[in-house]
Design a protein around this motif. Structure first.
Motif, PDB file in Angstrom:
ATOM      1  N   ARG A  27       0.842  -1.208   0.000  1.00  0.00           N
ATOM      2  CA  ARG A  27       0.000   0.000   0.000  1.00  0.00           C
ATOM      3  C   ARG A  27       0.873   1.253   0.000  1.00  0.00           C
ATOM      4  NH1 ARG A  27      -5.192  -1.763   3.845  1.00  0.00           N
ATOM      5  NH2 ARG A  27      -5.086  -3.945   3.221  1.00  0.00           N
ATOM      6  N   GLN A  28       1.962   1.206   0.753  1.00  0.00           N
ATOM      7  CA  GLN A  28       2.868   2.363   0.785  1.00  0.00           C
ATOM      8  C   GLN A  28       3.515   2.580  -0.576  1.00  0.00           C
ATOM      9  OE1 GLN A  28       3.255   4.382   3.537  1.00  0.00           O
ATOM     10  NE2 GLN A  28       4.471   5.735   2.235  1.00  0.00           N
ATOM     11  N   VAL A  29       3.879   1.503  -1.249  1.00  0.00           N
ATOM     12  CA  VAL A  29       4.454   1.635  -2.600  1.00  0.00           C
ATOM     13  C   VAL A  29       3.411   2.228  -3.556  1.00  0.00           C
ATOM     14  CG1 VAL A  29       5.315   0.324  -4.587  1.00  0.00           C
ATOM     15  CG2 VAL A  29       6.227  -0.116  -2.300  1.00  0.00           C
ATOM     16  N   MET A  30       2.170   1.786  -3.419  1.00  0.00           N
ATOM     17  CA  MET A  30       1.103   2.371  -4.249  1.00  0.00           C
ATOM     18  C   MET A  30       0.992   3.879  -4.004  1.00  0.00           C
ATOM     19  SD  MET A  30      -1.851  -0.534  -3.788  1.00  0.00           S
ATOM     20  CE  MET A  30      -1.457  -2.269  -4.079  1.00  0.00           C
TER      21      MET A  30
ATOM     22  N   GLU B  26       3.210   5.941  -3.405  1.00  0.00           N
ATOM     23  CA  GLU B  26       4.315   6.666  -4.038  1.00  0.00           C
ATOM     24  C   GLU B  26       3.976   7.049  -5.485  1.00  0.00           C
ATOM     25  OE1 GLU B  26       6.918   7.398  -2.183  1.00  0.00           O
ATOM     26  OE2 GLU B  26       8.005   8.479  -3.752  1.00  0.00           O
ATOM     27  N   PHE B  27       3.213   6.202  -6.147  1.00  0.00           N
ATOM     28  CA  PHE B  27       3.017   6.388  -7.587  1.00  0.00           C
ATOM     29  C   PHE B  27       1.568   6.611  -8.010  1.00  0.00           C
ATOM     30  CE2 PHE B  27       6.960   3.861  -7.193  1.00  0.00           C
ATOM     31  CZ  PHE B  27       7.825   4.746  -7.830  1.00  0.00           C
ATOM     32  N   CYS B  28       0.634   6.504  -7.097  1.00  0.00           N
ATOM     33  CA  CYS B  28      -0.785   6.540  -7.491  1.00  0.00           C
ATOM     34  C   CYS B  28      -1.526   7.672  -6.800  1.00  0.00           C
ATOM     35  CB  CYS B  28      -1.455   5.224  -7.123  1.00  0.00           C
ATOM     36  SG  CYS B  28      -0.657   3.778  -7.831  1.00  0.00           S
ATOM     37  N   ASP B  29      -2.546   8.154  -7.474  1.00  0.00           N
ATOM     38  CA  ASP B  29      -3.454   9.128  -6.865  1.00  0.00           C
ATOM     39  C   ASP B  29      -4.411   8.349  -5.953  1.00  0.00           C
ATOM     40  OD1 ASP B  29      -5.533  10.778  -6.207  1.00  0.00           O
ATOM     41  OD2 ASP B  29      -5.796  11.589  -8.226  1.00  0.00           O
ATOM     42  N   PRO B  30      -4.339   8.569  -4.628  1.00  0.00           N
ATOM     43  CA  PRO B  30      -5.167   7.752  -3.730  1.00  0.00           C
ATOM     44  C   PRO B  30      -6.663   7.973  -3.937  1.00  0.00           C
ATOM     45  CG  PRO B  30      -3.919   9.419  -2.508  1.00  0.00           C
ATOM     46  CD  PRO B  30      -3.431   9.479  -3.906  1.00  0.00           C
ATOM     47  N   GLY B  31      -7.023   9.088  -4.537  1.00  0.00           N
ATOM     48  CA  GLY B  31      -8.436   9.375  -4.766  1.00  0.00           C
ATOM     49  C   GLY B  31      -9.024   8.674  -5.979  1.00  0.00           C
ATOM     50  N   THR B  32      -8.154   8.164  -6.863  1.00  0.00           N
ATOM     51  CA  THR B  32      -8.677   7.520  -8.084  1.00  0.00           C
ATOM     52  C   THR B  32      -8.152   6.106  -8.322  1.00  0.00           C
ATOM     53  OG1 THR B  32      -6.907   8.424  -9.481  1.00  0.00           O
ATOM     54  CG2 THR B  32      -8.925   9.756  -9.238  1.00  0.00           C
ATOM     55  N   PHE B  33      -7.020   5.752  -7.713  1.00  0.00           N
ATOM     56  CA  PHE B  33      -6.430   4.434  -7.983  1.00  0.00           C
ATOM     57  C   PHE B  33      -7.304   3.335  -7.370  1.00  0.00           C
ATOM     58  CE2 PHE B  33      -3.415   0.917  -7.115  1.00  0.00           C
ATOM     59  CZ  PHE B  33      -3.007   0.684  -8.426  1.00  0.00           C
ATOM     60  N   ARG B  34      -7.706   2.362  -8.203  1.00  0.00           N
ATOM     61  CA  ARG B  34      -8.642   1.305  -7.802  1.00  0.00           C
ATOM     62  C   ARG B  34      -7.903   0.005  -7.502  1.00  0.00           C
ATOM     63  NH1 ARG B  34     -11.132   0.210 -12.573  1.00  0.00           N
ATOM     64  NH2 ARG B  34     -12.822  -0.912 -11.586  1.00  0.00           N
TER      65      ARG B  34
ATOM     66  N   LEU C 126     -10.855   2.231  -3.277  1.00  0.00           N
ATOM     67  CA  LEU C 126      -9.903   3.260  -3.699  1.00  0.00           C
ATOM     68  C   LEU C 126      -8.731   3.222  -2.730  1.00  0.00           C
ATOM     69  CD1 LEU C 126     -12.293   6.239  -4.527  1.00  0.00           C
ATOM     70  CD2 LEU C 126     -11.015   4.801  -6.153  1.00  0.00           C
ATOM     71  N   LEU C 127      -7.542   3.543  -3.248  1.00  0.00           N
ATOM     72  CA  LEU C 127      -6.349   3.516  -2.394  1.00  0.00           C
ATOM     73  C   LEU C 127      -6.538   4.369  -1.135  1.00  0.00           C
ATOM     74  CD1 LEU C 127      -3.445   2.723  -1.801  1.00  0.00           C
ATOM     75  CD2 LEU C 127      -2.686   4.497  -3.406  1.00  0.00           C
ATOM     76  N   LYS C 128      -7.206   5.499  -1.259  1.00  0.00           N
ATOM     77  CA  LYS C 128      -7.372   6.387  -0.094  1.00  0.00           C
ATOM     78  C   LYS C 128      -8.115   5.682   1.042  1.00  0.00           C
ATOM     79  CE  LYS C 128     -11.531   8.896  -1.659  1.00  0.00           C
ATOM     80  NZ  LYS C 128     -12.548   8.377  -0.776  1.00  0.00           N
ATOM     81  N   ASP C 129      -8.975   4.730   0.703  1.00  0.00           N
ATOM     82  CA  ASP C 129      -9.754   4.036   1.731  1.00  0.00           C
ATOM     83  C   ASP C 129      -8.965   2.910   2.391  1.00  0.00           C
ATOM     84  OD1 ASP C 129     -12.010   5.660   1.384  1.00  0.00           O
ATOM     85  OD2 ASP C 129     -12.510   4.556  -0.441  1.00  0.00           O
ATOM     86  N   LEU C 130      -7.920   2.417   1.721  1.00  0.00           N
ATOM     87  CA  LEU C 130      -7.059   1.383   2.324  1.00  0.00           C
ATOM     88  C   LEU C 130      -5.830   2.001   2.982  1.00  0.00           C
ATOM     89  CD1 LEU C 130      -7.061  -1.587  -0.234  1.00  0.00           C
ATOM     90  CD2 LEU C 130      -8.546  -1.167   1.728  1.00  0.00           C
ATOM     91  N   MET C 131      -5.662   3.300   2.816  1.00  0.00           N
ATOM     92  CA  MET C 131      -4.447   3.957   3.317  1.00  0.00           C
ATOM     93  C   MET C 131      -4.800   5.335   3.902  1.00  0.00           C
ATOM     94  SD  MET C 131      -1.360   2.750   3.281  1.00  0.00           S
ATOM     95  CE  MET C 131       0.329   3.323   3.537  1.00  0.00           C
ATOM     96  N   PRO C 132      -5.675   5.358   4.909  1.00  0.00           N
ATOM     97  CA  PRO C 132      -6.033   6.656   5.491  1.00  0.00           C
ATOM     98  C   PRO C 132      -4.876   7.232   6.314  1.00  0.00           C
ATOM     99  CG  PRO C 132      -7.099   4.886   6.691  1.00  0.00           C
ATOM    100  CD  PRO C 132      -6.394   4.240   5.529  1.00  0.00           C
ATOM    101  N   GLU C 133      -4.841   8.518   6.441  1.00  0.00           N
ATOM    102  CA  GLU C 133      -3.808   9.205   7.251  1.00  0.00           C
ATOM    103  C   GLU C 133      -2.411   8.746   6.859  1.00  0.00           C
ATOM    104  OE1 GLU C 133      -4.596  11.635   9.173  1.00  0.00           O
ATOM    105  OE2 GLU C 133      -6.752  11.306   9.031  1.00  0.00           O
ATOM    106  N   SER C 134      -2.164   8.639   5.579  1.00  0.00           N
ATOM    107  CA  SER C 134      -0.899   8.079   5.109  1.00  0.00           C
ATOM    108  C   SER C 134       0.209   9.132   5.039  1.00  0.00           C
ATOM    109  CB  SER C 134      -1.104   7.467   3.733  1.00  0.00           C
ATOM    110  OG  SER C 134      -1.573   8.457   2.860  1.00  0.00           O
ATOM    111  N   PHE C 135       1.396   8.631   4.918  1.00  0.00           N
ATOM    112  CA  PHE C 135       2.578   9.485   4.722  1.00  0.00           C
ATOM    113  C   PHE C 135       3.040   9.292   3.286  1.00  0.00           C
ATOM    114  CE2 PHE C 135       7.104  10.445   4.738  1.00  0.00           C
ATOM    115  CZ  PHE C 135       7.149  11.608   5.479  1.00  0.00           C
TER     116      PHE C 135
END
Ligand code: THU
Length: 142
Positions: free
Chosen positions: A94-97, A99-107, A121-130
């Motif tokens: 998820r952290q690698v994703m 780095e390269f993906c828009d968390p709001g659109t990457f499925r 969506l990536l944003k839902d699997l990676m909330p409060e991310s760095f």
């Protein structure tokens, strides 16, 4: 490239899994923004920690070929010789994703043997991310 075909490509990638320690075989198919699909499998190692997940194999193949824009990833996993079960990406992937993906659109698509699917969506699997944004850096060409 529809979701069904992306899942089929993940299932195909899983046939290449090298997992003699966990016996858990995973395949991934990463859809780039330009429509190219990069497949990946998990690759384990006798020293354990050098092992690589299917998702990161797909990402590292893509990035090493010059691709940095992605739309979606399909993931399938399950015990060697057994049925596919819904398999979520690990935290490192998820952290690698991030780095390269828009968390709001990457499925992120998961599928099991019975045809059940989950999609996030990536944003839902990676909330409060760095991410790079926190460093005020970006991954664009300088
Ligand atoms: N694994 C993946 O490749 N992707 C996942 O989403 C979950 C776990 C691999 C790592 C290891 O080779 C095996 O599955 C068991 O954890």
């Amino acid at each position: 490239m529809d979701d069904q075909e992306l899942i089929r490509l993940a299932i195909e990638a899983r046939t290449k899994a090298y997992a003699p320690y966990s016996h858990f075989h995973v395949g991934a198919a990463l859809l780039a923004a330009d429509g190219t699909v990069y497949q990946g499998c998990n690759i384990e190692n006798a020293a354990y920690t050098p092992s690589n997940c299917a998702e990161r194999t797909a990402f590292f193949k893509a990035v090493s070929e010059g691709c940095r824009a992605f739309a979606a990833i399909a993931i399938v996993g399950g015990p060697e010789g057994g049925s596919l079960q819904l398999t979520a990406p690990c935290g490192v992937c998820r952290q690698v994703m991030m780095e390269f993906c828009d968390p709001g659109t990457f499925r992120i698509l998961m599928a099991d043997e019975s045809g059940q699917r989950k999609e996030y969506l990536l944003k839902d699997l990676m909330p409060e991310s760095f991410s790079a944004a926190d460093l005020n850096l970006c991954t664009e060409e300088e």
